[in-house]
Motif scaffolding. Structure first.
Motif, short mmCIF file in Angstrom:
data_model
loop_
_atom_site.label_atom_id
_atom_site.label_comp_id
_atom_site.label_asym_id
_atom_site.label_seq_id
_atom_site.Cartn_x
_atom_site.Cartn_y
_atom_site.Cartn_z
N VAL A 95 0.84 -1.20 0.00
CA VAL A 95 0.00 0.00 0.00
C VAL A 95 0.87 1.25 0.00
O VAL A 95 1.82 1.35 0.77
N ILE A 96 0.54 2.18 -0.89
CA ILE A 96 1.10 3.53 -0.85
C ILE A 96 -0.05 4.47 -0.50
O ILE A 96 -1.06 4.52 -1.20
N ILE A 97 0.09 5.18 0.60
CA ILE A 97 -0.94 6.14 1.02
C ILE A 97 -0.84 7.38 0.14
O ILE A 97 0.24 7.92 -0.09
N VAL A 98 -1.99 7.82 -0.37
CA VAL A 98 -2.08 9.06 -1.15
C VAL A 98 -3.21 9.87 -0.51
O VAL A 98 -4.38 9.66 -0.82
N ALA B 1 2.49 0.46 5.32
CA ALA B 1 2.50 1.27 4.10
C ALA B 1 3.95 1.44 3.63
O ALA B 1 4.84 1.74 4.43
N VAL B 2 4.19 1.26 2.34
CA VAL B 2 5.56 1.33 1.82
C VAL B 2 5.96 2.76 1.44
O VAL B 2 7.14 3.04 1.26
N ASP B 3 4.98 3.65 1.33
CA ASP B 3 5.28 5.06 1.05
C ASP B 3 4.06 5.88 1.44
O ASP B 3 2.96 5.34 1.62
N TYR B 4 4.25 7.18 1.57
CA TYR B 4 3.17 8.05 2.03
C TYR B 4 3.27 9.38 1.28
O TYR B 4 4.22 10.13 1.47
N LEU B 5 2.31 9.64 0.39
CA LEU B 5 2.29 10.89 -0.37
C LEU B 5 1.23 11.80 0.21
O LEU B 5 0.05 11.43 0.28
#
Length: 235
Positions: free
Chosen positions: A78-81, A98-102
């Motif tokens: 999951v990448i949070i956007v 989460a692997v990234d967070y935008l």
């Protein structure tokens, strides 16, 4: 191809995310869900490797979906956007894997970086049975991202940063686009994006997004006087 599901309740934002995704190679869109319930149904029907997940949605929020995915034991990344920038949301997202967070708004360069990094990480994990410390540091933990305080990211120079910073300070509280500041300083738009991205990372700039009727969103930047000291160690 990495199979992607977009979970976003705002149709316009979902379309922008879809448009961005289509410009990054190695990904294919499996579907768009406007709610957590819809997202769960699509996960049951389709094979998904990665979810681009919003947090603020009617009914169950994105963090609750992420929690359910983990309880179900699904190996979905999951990448949070999301516009959620509070410490609690970010902490929970990271705890749930989460692997990234935008943080909205963001520019396409940051989106592309997140997807490219994920793609490279997925390829690395698939191709190698064992990883070296160098691979882990560079590909997984991103140790080279900003470096020590006072050390600029690769590709940025202190002289150009000073010039960019001087022009931003001169504009005071006035908002400006990437094109406007690039023309004012006299460097390319691509180069200017790197400097603005860095200044946003150290929180001396605030970025706002304006959605037009057609085309890409317009990003406007504004200097944050209360955060000005953060740049001192880099000049």
């Amino acid at each position: 191809m990495i199979k992607v599901l977009i979970v976003e309740d705002d149709p316009m934002v979902a379309e922008f995310n879809k448009h961005y995704l289509e410009q990054v190679g190695g990904f294919t869109l499996q579907g768009i869900a406007g709610s957590v319930d819809e997202g769960l149904k699509l996960l049951e029907k389709k094979e998904v490797d990665l979810i681009l997940l919003d947090i603020f949605m009617p009914g169950l929020n994105g963090l609750e979906l992420l929690s359910q995915i983990r309880k179900m034991g699904k190996g979905v990344d999951v990448i949070i956007v999301s516009a959620a920038a509070d410490r609690s949301s970010i902490k929970k997202a990271l705890q749930y894997g989460a692997v990234d967070y935008l943080i909205k708004p963001f520019e396409f360069d940051r989106f592309r970086e997140a997807l490219t990094t994920y793609r490279e990480r997925a390829a690395l994990m698939q191709d190698q049975e064992k990883l070296s410390q160098v691979d882990l540091d560079k590909q997984i933990f991103h140790k080279e991202a900003l470096g020590r305080t006072g050390e600029l990211p690769k590709g940025l120079t202190r002289e150009t940063l000073k010039l960019v910073w001087e022009n931003i300070r001169e504009m005071g509280n006035q908002t400006f686009s990437t094109d406007e500041i690039a023309q004012r300083v006299g460097i390319s738009r691509v180069s200017m994006r790197k400097y603005l991205s860095f200044l946003s990372q150290i929180e001396v700039l605030k970025t706002e997004v304006l959605y037009g009727a057609v085309g890409r969103p317009v990003y406007k930047h504004r200097f944050i006087p209360s955060k000005a000291k953060a740049i001192n160690g880099y000049l």
